[in-house]
Design a protein around this motif. Structure first.
Motif, PDB file in Angstrom:
ATOM      1  N   LYS A  27       4.235   7.752   1.967  1.00 34.33           N
ATOM      2  CA  LYS A  27       3.940   6.388   2.416  1.00 34.33           C
ATOM      3  C   LYS A  27       4.096   4.986   1.482  1.00 34.33           C
ATOM      4  N   THR A  28       3.507   5.677   0.529  1.00 37.27           N
ATOM      5  CA  THR A  28       3.303   3.882  -0.523  1.00 37.27           C
ATOM      6  C   THR A  28       5.328   3.710  -1.218  1.00 37.27           C
ATOM      7  N   THR A  29       5.896   5.057  -1.183  1.00 33.44           N
ATOM      8  CA  THR A  29       7.456   5.787  -1.882  1.00 33.44           C
ATOM      9  C   THR A  29       8.066   4.822  -0.564  1.00 33.44           C
ATOM     10  N   PHE A  30       7.281   5.501   0.993  1.00 33.60           N
ATOM     11  CA  PHE A  30       8.548   4.862   2.817  1.00 33.60           C
ATOM     12  C   PHE A  30       8.740   3.284   2.527  1.00 33.60           C
ATOM     13  N   ALA A  53      -8.128   0.736  -2.616  1.00 29.82           N
ATOM     14  CA  ALA A  53      -8.017   1.463  -4.532  1.00 29.82           C
ATOM     15  C   ALA A  53      -6.474   1.255  -4.891  1.00 29.82           C
ATOM     16  N   VAL A  54      -5.435   0.824  -4.272  1.00 26.99           N
ATOM     17  CA  VAL A  54      -4.497   1.651  -5.091  1.00 26.99           C
ATOM     18  C   VAL A  54      -4.762   0.309  -6.399  1.00 26.99           C
ATOM     19  N   THR A  55      -4.035   0.899  -7.358  1.00 28.87           N
ATOM     20  CA  THR A  55      -4.204   0.269  -8.796  1.00 28.87           C
ATOM     21  C   THR A  55      -2.603  -0.584  -8.461  1.00 28.87           C
ATOM     22  N   THR A  56      -1.687  -0.279  -8.807  1.00 30.62           N
ATOM     23  CA  THR A  56      -0.284  -0.789  -8.588  1.00 30.62           C
ATOM     24  C   THR A  56       0.516  -0.378  -7.319  1.00 30.62           C
ATOM     25  N   LEU A  57       0.770  -1.439  -6.811  1.00 27.40           N
ATOM     26  CA  LEU A  57       2.055  -1.214  -5.457  1.00 27.40           C
ATOM     27  C   LEU A  57       3.743  -1.676  -6.543  1.00 27.40           C
ATOM     28  N   PRO A  58       4.444  -0.402  -5.462  1.00 26.23           N
ATOM     29  CA  PRO A  58       5.440  -1.095  -6.103  1.00 26.23           C
ATOM     30  C   PRO A  58       6.446  -2.359  -5.358  1.00 26.23           C
ATOM     31  N   PHE A  59       5.730  -2.871  -4.062  1.00 24.71           N
ATOM     32  CA  PHE A  59       6.765  -3.849  -3.758  1.00 24.71           C
ATOM     33  C   PHE A  59       5.466  -5.216  -3.775  1.00 24.71           C
ATOM     34  N   GLY A  60       5.830  -6.376  -3.363  1.00 28.72           N
ATOM     35  CA  GLY A  60       4.734  -7.378  -3.304  1.00 28.72           C
ATOM     36  C   GLY A  60       4.146  -7.172  -2.226  1.00 28.72           C
ATOM     37  N   ALA A  61       2.849  -7.308  -1.898  1.00 37.16           N
ATOM     38  CA  ALA A  61       2.244  -7.422  -0.291  1.00 37.16           C
ATOM     39  C   ALA A  61       2.000  -9.395   0.128  1.00 37.16           C
ATOM     40  N   ASN A  62       2.307  -9.827   1.002  1.00 37.48           N
ATOM     41  CA  ASN A  62       2.104 -10.592   1.751  1.00 37.48           C
ATOM     42  C   ASN A  62       0.228 -11.136   1.454  1.00 37.48           C
ATOM     43  N   ILE A  63       0.450  -9.898   2.788  1.00 36.53           N
ATOM     44  CA  ILE A  63      -1.201 -10.025   2.275  1.00 36.53           C
ATOM     45  C   ILE A  63      -1.685  -8.938   1.545  1.00 36.53           C
ATOM     46  N   ASP A  64      -3.063  -9.406   1.280  1.00 38.27           N
ATOM     47  CA  ASP A  64      -3.703  -8.115   0.335  1.00 38.27           C
ATOM     48  C   ASP A  64      -5.021  -8.285   0.513  1.00 38.27           C
ATOM     49  N   ILE A  65      -5.666  -6.735   0.839  1.00 41.60           N
ATOM     50  CA  ILE A  65      -7.297  -6.490   1.081  1.00 41.60           C
ATOM     51  C   ILE A  65      -7.720  -6.721  -0.301  1.00 41.60           C
ATOM     52  N   ARG A  66      -7.006  -6.413  -1.766  1.00 42.66           N
ATOM     53  CA  ARG A  66      -7.063  -6.296  -3.231  1.00 42.66           C
ATOM     54  C   ARG A  66      -7.801  -7.922  -3.524  1.00 42.66           C
ATOM     55  N   VAL A 116       2.773  -2.638   7.678  1.00 50.02           N
ATOM     56  CA  VAL A 116       1.371  -2.087   7.323  1.00 50.02           C
ATOM     57  C   VAL A 116       0.493  -0.947   6.150  1.00 50.02           C
ATOM     58  N   ASP A 117       0.466  -0.880   5.393  1.00 54.61           N
ATOM     59  CA  ASP A 117       0.241   0.172   4.380  1.00 54.61           C
ATOM     60  C   ASP A 117      -1.726   0.358   4.736  1.00 54.61           C
ATOM     61  N   THR A 118      -1.542   2.266   4.809  1.00 53.62           N
ATOM     62  CA  THR A 118      -3.139   2.090   4.557  1.00 53.62           C
ATOM     63  C   THR A 118      -3.770   3.353   3.545  1.00 53.62           C
ATOM     64  N   PRO A 119      -5.218   3.632   3.621  1.00 53.04           N
ATOM     65  CA  PRO A 119      -5.324   4.140   2.616  1.00 53.04           C
ATOM     66  C   PRO A 119      -4.967   5.840   2.515  1.00 53.04           C
ATOM     67  N   GLY A 120      -5.235   6.353   1.059  1.00 48.79           N
ATOM     68  CA  GLY A 120      -4.383   6.990   1.287  1.00 48.79           C
ATOM     69  C   GLY A 120      -5.444   8.557   1.438  1.00 48.79           C
ATOM     70  N   GLN A 121      -6.431   8.248   1.906  1.00 50.32           N
ATOM     71  CA  GLN A 121      -7.062   9.822   2.913  1.00 50.32           C
ATOM     72  C   GLN A 121      -6.513   9.164   4.452  1.00 50.32           C
ATOM     73  N   ILE A 122      -6.053   9.914   4.645  1.00 53.39           N
ATOM     74  CA  ILE A 122      -5.407   8.994   6.372  1.00 53.39           C
ATOM     75  C   ILE A 122      -6.691   9.296   6.866  1.00 53.39           C
ATOM     76  N   GLU A 123      -8.171  10.168   6.801  1.00 57.46           N
ATOM     77  CA  GLU A 123      -9.089   9.597   8.456  1.00 57.46           C
ATOM     78  C   GLU A 123      -9.871   8.213   7.515  1.00 57.46           C
ATOM     79  N   ILE A 124      -9.575   7.793   6.689  1.00 58.40           N
ATOM     80  CA  ILE A 124     -10.231   6.289   6.939  1.00 58.40           C
ATOM     81  C   ILE A 124      -9.842   5.281   7.217  1.00 58.40           C
ATOM     82  N   PHE A 125      -8.649   5.636   7.655  1.00 56.59           N
ATOM     83  CA  PHE A 125      -8.267   4.206   8.581  1.00 56.59           C
ATOM     84  C   PHE A 125      -8.254   4.959   9.804  1.00 56.59           C
TER      85      PHE A 125
END
Ligand code: GTP
Length: 264
Positions: A27-30, A53-66, A116-125
């Motif tokens: 997902k994140t690479t995509f 929970a993501v520590t580093t994102l390879p792209f800049g997010a305009n809106i970030d839950i963190r 929109v990027d979602t949490p790594g564990q799919i069921e959380i979203f």
């Protein structure tokens, strides 16, 4: 829900693309590839990160839950494990989601897509109240499409393929939004086998019958359910690493946005 004629031009853009997929599907690479593609193609994109929970994102997010929710502190404060911490962070963020919608609405004229990027564990979203609240908030304001990322090499096993498709199927029927199957990692394994299984029921039956872990009756019934499901979606092969398939992906998204405009 039918949208009035006069609202159509206002509601047409941006198209929201919610990227979901099993952990490790890419997902994140995509997302990163989509961001690069939009930048180099003059497509106006906006990025929303919903993974606290993501520590580093390879792209800049305009809106970030963190920026709003501190996942580690949520874990400590509510005495939660990692998944409970992510879920609670998402719940906290969902309570303010009208603000996110307003920010996007204000920029609507200048945007083509919101990624929109979602949490790594799919069921959380996909199986949480907050995931449903967020999805509905989007879908009631903008054309919204689900991009379901599939790890193509891992899905070459027919049982894994079937589990993955059943999961995608449950998301389609739960959200009732257009869904694009994104067969990722085609640089490692081409997705033609998947297209064949989706088009030819007998070919999939033949493949799955070589696996003894499913009883044939269950297999046959599930395959029939999936056969109906495949008629309702689009699929594309991509490689987040090499960049193959981006044009096809955006064409599928456009067609899905049209579908949204006709049906929702
Ligand atoms: P989580 O959010 O941690 O669950 O993972 P994710 O779904 O965001 O996947 P991520 O983007 O972290 O990718 C998982 C692994 O797959 C990484 O090692 C990536 O380099 C690899 N990967 C992602 N896309 C591709 C691709 O198109 N081709 C190949 N060969 N590897 C890929």
């Amino acid at each position: 829900l039918k949208i009035a004629e006069s609202d159509i031009s206002f509601k047409r853009k941006p198209v929201i693309i919610i990227v979901v997929g099993m952990a490790g599907s890419g997902k994140t690479t995509f997302l990163h590839r989509l961001v690069c593609h939009t930048l180099s193609s003059n497509i106006r994109g906006y990025v929303l990160n919903l993974d606290p929970a993501v520590t580093t994102l390879p792209f800049g997010a305009n809106i970030d839950i963190r920026d709003t929710v501190r996942y580690k502190e949520v874990m400590k404060e509510y005495n939660l494990g990692p998944n409970g911490g992510i879920l609670t962070s998402l719940n906290l963020f969902a309570t303010k989601f009208d603000e996110v919608i307003s920010v996007i609405e204000r920029r609507a004229d200048q945007l083509d897509y919101v990624l929109v990027d979602t949490p790594g564990q799919i069921e959380i979203f996909t199986w949480s109240a907050s995931g449903a609240i967020i999805t509905e908030a989007f879908a009631s304001t903008f054309p919204t499409v689900i991009a379901y990322v599939v790890d193509t090499p891992r899905s070459a096993n027919p049982v894994t393929f079937m589990s993955n498709m059943l999961y995608a199927c449950s998301i389609l029927y739960k959200t009732r939004l257009p869904l694009v199957l994104v067969f990722n990692k085609v640089d490692v394994a081409k997705h033609e086998f998947a297209l064949e299984w989706m088009e030819d029921f007998e070919a999939f039956q033949a493949a799955i019958e070589t696996d003894s872990s499913y009883t044939s009756t269950l297999t046959r019934s599930l395959s029939l359910v999936l056969d109906e499901f495949y008629k309702n979606l689009k699929s594309v092969g991509v490689s987040a690493v090499s960049g193959t398939g981006m044009e096809a992906f955006f064409s599928a998204i456009e067609a899905s946005a049209e579908e949204y405009m006709e049906n929702y």
